[in-house]
Design a protein around this motif. Structure first.
Motif, PDB file in Angstrom:
ATOM      1  N   GLU A 135      -0.915   2.933  -3.328  1.00 35.81           N
ATOM      2  CA  GLU A 135       0.037   2.967  -4.428  1.00 35.81           C
ATOM      3  C   GLU A 135       0.932   4.202  -4.353  1.00 35.81           C
ATOM      4  O   GLU A 135       0.605   5.184  -3.682  1.00 35.81           O
ATOM      5  N   THR A 136       2.069   4.126  -5.029  1.00 36.39           N
ATOM      6  CA  THR A 136       2.969   5.277  -5.156  1.00 36.39           C
ATOM      7  C   THR A 136       3.155   5.591  -6.634  1.00 36.39           C
ATOM      8  O   THR A 136       2.745   4.822  -7.504  1.00 36.39           O
ATOM      9  N   GLU A 137       3.787   6.721  -6.908  1.00 32.94           N
ATOM     10  CA  GLU A 137       4.180   7.059  -8.271  1.00 32.94           C
ATOM     11  C   GLU A 137       5.697   6.975  -8.394  1.00 32.94           C
ATOM     12  O   GLU A 137       6.420   7.128  -7.411  1.00 32.94           O
ATOM     13  N   GLU A 138       6.164   6.731  -9.594  1.00 26.62           N
ATOM     14  CA  GLU A 138       7.595   6.793  -9.889  1.00 26.62           C
ATOM     15  C   GLU A 138       7.885   8.115 -10.593  1.00 26.62           C
ATOM     16  O   GLU A 138       7.349   8.375 -11.679  1.00 26.62           O
ATOM     17  N   LEU A 139       8.700   8.957  -9.961  1.00 19.17           N
ATOM     18  CA  LEU A 139       9.120  10.205 -10.571  1.00 19.17           C
ATOM     19  C   LEU A 139      10.562  10.074 -11.048  1.00 19.17           C
ATOM     20  O   LEU A 139      11.362   9.347 -10.446  1.00 19.17           O
ATOM     21  N   LEU A 143       3.469   5.652   5.423  1.00 15.25           N
ATOM     22  CA  LEU A 143       4.914   5.499   5.291  1.00 15.25           C
ATOM     23  C   LEU A 143       5.346   4.047   5.481  1.00 15.25           C
ATOM     24  O   LEU A 143       6.308   3.587   4.857  1.00 15.25           O
ATOM     25  N   SER A 144       4.630   3.307   6.320  1.00 15.35           N
ATOM     26  CA  SER A 144       5.014   1.914   6.588  1.00 15.35           C
ATOM     27  C   SER A 144       4.852   1.019   5.374  1.00 15.35           C
ATOM     28  O   SER A 144       5.368  -0.100   5.348  1.00 15.35           O
ATOM     29  N   LEU A 145       4.146   1.503   4.353  1.00 15.73           N
ATOM     30  CA  LEU A 145       3.948   0.694   3.135  1.00 15.73           C
ATOM     31  C   LEU A 145       5.002   0.952   2.066  1.00 15.73           C
ATOM     32  O   LEU A 145       4.975   0.305   1.013  1.00 15.73           O
ATOM     33  N   LEU A 146       5.917   1.855   2.304  1.00 13.48           N
ATOM     34  CA  LEU A 146       6.853   2.233   1.244  1.00 13.48           C
ATOM     35  C   LEU A 146       7.876   1.149   0.947  1.00 13.48           C
ATOM     36  O   LEU A 146       8.625   1.249  -0.031  1.00 13.48           O
ATOM     37  N   ALA A 147       7.893   0.096   1.756  1.00 17.89           N
ATOM     38  CA  ALA A 147       8.783  -1.034   1.473  1.00 17.89           C
ATOM     39  C   ALA A 147       8.019  -2.255   0.947  1.00 17.89           C
ATOM     40  O   ALA A 147       8.602  -3.329   0.801  1.00 17.89           O
ATOM     41  N   LEU A 148       6.730  -2.089   0.649  1.00 21.27           N
ATOM     42  CA  LEU A 148       5.901  -3.219   0.214  1.00 21.27           C
ATOM     43  C   LEU A 148       6.075  -3.443  -1.280  1.00 21.27           C
ATOM     44  O   LEU A 148       5.509  -2.722  -2.116  1.00 21.27           O
ATOM     45  N   ALA A 149       6.829  -4.478  -1.614  1.00 22.47           N
ATOM     46  CA  ALA A 149       7.330  -4.653  -2.978  1.00 22.47           C
ATOM     47  C   ALA A 149       6.296  -5.130  -3.981  1.00 22.47           C
ATOM     48  O   ALA A 149       6.609  -5.263  -5.162  1.00 22.47           O
ATOM     49  N   VAL A 150       5.062  -5.399  -3.550  1.00 22.03           N
ATOM     50  CA  VAL A 150       4.060  -5.913  -4.491  1.00 22.03           C
ATOM     51  C   VAL A 150       2.956  -4.908  -4.786  1.00 22.03           C
ATOM     52  O   VAL A 150       1.945  -5.263  -5.391  1.00 22.03           O
ATOM     53  N   ILE A 151       3.123  -3.668  -4.352  1.00 19.59           N
ATOM     54  CA  ILE A 151       2.141  -2.616  -4.640  1.00 19.59           C
ATOM     55  C   ILE A 151       2.760  -1.634  -5.624  1.00 19.59           C
ATOM     56  O   ILE A 151       3.874  -1.159  -5.418  1.00 19.59           O
TER      57      ILE A 151
END
Length: 601
Positions: free
Chosen positions: A428-432, A567-575
């Motif tokens: 997962e990522t965070e939104e800042l 880094l390869s997951l930063l375009a995965l739109a469902v996470i």
């Protein structure tokens, strides 16, 4: 050498005759300590007789099955265990072809798995899945294919892919054979919950074919919609990151898959559902999901995951169950694989030292010794991919530095800007929301931040988007570009220098796929010629090239663990929470589901 696996029904006469002693075994293992994953015991002084590709007899006295042509393996002082199974794996994420993947993992004790080829499916659709299935069938692995469910992952309105699959394609794939066993992780879980026709239709096609449905639910486990998801027939899920995630899924009748990939370190927390909360382990599975060739070389595969689970307090026999019989039962193939029992496929590993060390010294797959002391002893047939698959990068034009300028709606001042925050060792990522300055109508990226861009590479549409990312760590001008950009696999570029970003993107485009890291002092390229996802080189070469990318990133300041994987997951739109595609920034939340959001708030 053929590794074709015969159905049990075709083997019964020879198995019974061998068990009686009238027909002699082709292979016998004597005097070992049997890891009986069915009963949860370690049995001393056990022997196993094999006829062809299946086990004919297991017992204390096995002399009646040995003939002059029987291959006898003395297992004194060793453990005899079933071959390890990976219950959720994307082979493409290892950067290897199926054949090279088999060469990498068989010496480590992995003899089978359940593989979701949704990476190549996003590039070449059913054709890509079928190519990988055909290659699988030529290896010693007990390999089962899952049909990609979400191509594209979130929907065409959120990203551009090279193909699109729906209920008709799913139904067609299940006609290819019984080894096409399940619907791959259903990532569009909001679509399932709210009755999207395409997602419901794919699940119905799967269930009507008598197959299984795998899940991918990233809303909190306490969310009321998890039981709704389960009601659709989803019976397994690897998106477990807490003990509560495991507990709630098991309570609903699902199999909870606990993941230890290269950069997804979820076992330590999730395994406490068993070790601390006391939950029955029979519906718990250990999986890898994504492991790079580099981490296969340096850490291992399922042997590493089992060893890690044991280090977290799981009894060794229980950990082996989580990587063998539990996995086989989840997919309804425990009659064939997952245990050392009469009639089962002869997928067997011998282990030295303490069982907790998971030190594999011999691997037997389909009754054939294929690896000893970490080295393959069996030759695997070569597989050739068509030229179309080796020429998959179709940009409208090569990127130039100007493509990475972020034009602002004001001439000067500052703007509240959405920033993707990378979290090490997590998917997962965070939104800042960060105030960034604007000069001459262009957004200025402050120290510590990078730009992130996606260029559509399948259809030459010219689509592109540019955003901002935090947590990369570059301390000098640097850029990385890659055609591995889950799940749409467009060209993803990250950097803090527009010129270097353009150079990196050009490098992977001209290589027809791969990963490139460019700094002011040099460049490192890892070609991935097969669909822009997999190397055409042997495992050892690919692992070295993958490691070279890691080293170059580290030297430039990006110290993330297995950084390329993250880094390869930063375009995965469902996470969750914030990602980027060729259509723009994509945010996923329990309240609003999946939506495109503007860069500026």
């Amino acid at each position: 050498m053929s590794f074709k696996r015969k159905p049990l029904a075709d083997c019964v006469p020879e198995l019974v005759a061998t068990a009686r002693g009238d027909q002699k075994a082709t292979l016998v293992i004597t005097g070992g300590k049997l890891v009986n994953v069915v009963s949860g015991e370690i049995l001393e002084g056990m022997n196993v007789a094999v006829q062809g590709g299946r086990i004919a007899y297991v017992g204390k006295d096995i002399a009646h099955t040995i003939g002059e042509n029987t291959q006898v393996i003395d297992a004194a002082g060793k453990y005899i265990a079933p071959g390890l199974l990976d219950g959720h794996c994307h082979i493409e994420s290892t950067q290897l072809t199926v054949t090279e993947f088999a060469r990498a993992v068989l010496p480590l004790g992995t003899t089978g798995g359940f593989f979701d080829a949704h990476e190549i499916a996003n590039v070449f659709g059913l054709k890509g899945i079928k190519l990988m299935l055909d290659e699988m069938r030529g290896t010693p692995l007990a390999a089962y294919m899952q049909v990609a469910s979400c191509v594209p992952s979130a929907g065409a309105e959120f990203e551009t892919t090279g193909a699109s699959l729906g209920p008709a394609e799913v139904a067609e794939a299940f006609t290819w054979g019984e080894d096409v066993i399940a619907l791959g992780e259903v990532m569009n879980f909001p679509g399932v919950v709210y009755g999207d026709d395409k997602m419901i239709g794919e699940i119905q096609a799967t269930l009507r074919a008598g197959r299984y449905v795998d899940g991918h639910f990233t809303w909190p486990s306490s969310d009321w919609r998890l039981p709704v998801y389960a009601a659709a027939g989803v019976t397994g899920d690897h998106e477990c990151v807490t003990a509560e995630d495991v507990i709630e899924r098991v309570r609903l009748g699902m199999y909870a898959k606990m993941r230890r990939g290269s950069a997804w370190h979820d076992v330590a927390k999730t395994i406490t559902a068993h070790t601390e909360h006391g939950l029955d382990s029979r519906r718990m599975m250990l999986v890898t999901d994504d492991r790079s060739s580099e981490s296969l070389r340096d850490e291992g595969h399922m042997d590493f995951v089992v060893r890690h689970a044991i280090s977290q307090g799981v009894k060794p026999v229980t950990a082996f169950q989580m990587a063998t019989i539990n996995t086989a039962e989840r997919f309804g193939v425990a009659r064939d694989i997952g245990s050392i029992t009469p009639g089962s496929c002869a997928d067997i590993i011998l282990l030295d030292g303490n069982l907790a060390d998971v030190h594999v010294v011999t691997t037997i797959a389909a009754g054939v010794v294929v690896a000893e002391n970490g080295i393959m002893t069996a030759e695997l047939p070569a597989y050739t991919y068509p030229e179309e698959v080796r020429s998959s990068v179709h940009l409208q034009q090569l990127p130039v530095p100007e493509d990475f300028i972020i034009h602002a709606p004001v001439e000067s001042g500052s703007l509240a800007t959405r920033v993707i925050k990378v979290i090490e060792n997590h998917v997962e990522t965070e939104e800042l929301i960060v105030e960034l300055p604007v000069e001459n109508g262009k957004l200025q990226i402050g120290s510590g931040l990078c730009k992130i861009a996606v260029f559509e590479r399948h259809k030459g549409t010219g689509n592109k988007s540019v955003g901002v990312v935090d947590g990369i760590g570059f301390h000098e001008p640097a850029a990385i570009a890659m055609t591995v950009a889950h799940d749409s696999h467009n060209v993803l570029v990250i950097g803090n220098d527009d010129v270097l970003m353009a150079k990196a993107a050009t490098a992977v485009a001209e290589a027809q796929g791969g990963v490139a890291v460019i700094t002011e002092t040099g460049s490192t390229l890892f070609p991935l010629a097969i669909a822009g996802l997999m190397s055409a080189e042997p495992f050892e070469v690919a692992a070295a090239q993958s490691a070279a990318i890691s080293t170059t990133l580290y030297d430039a300041g990006c110290t993330l663990n297995y950084a390329f994987m993250t880094l390869s997951l930063l375009a995965l739109a469902v996470i969750p929470t914030l990602r980027i595609s060729d259509k723009g920034l994509v945010r996923i939340s329990p309240e609003d589901g999946i939506q495109l959001v503007p860069l500026f708030c």
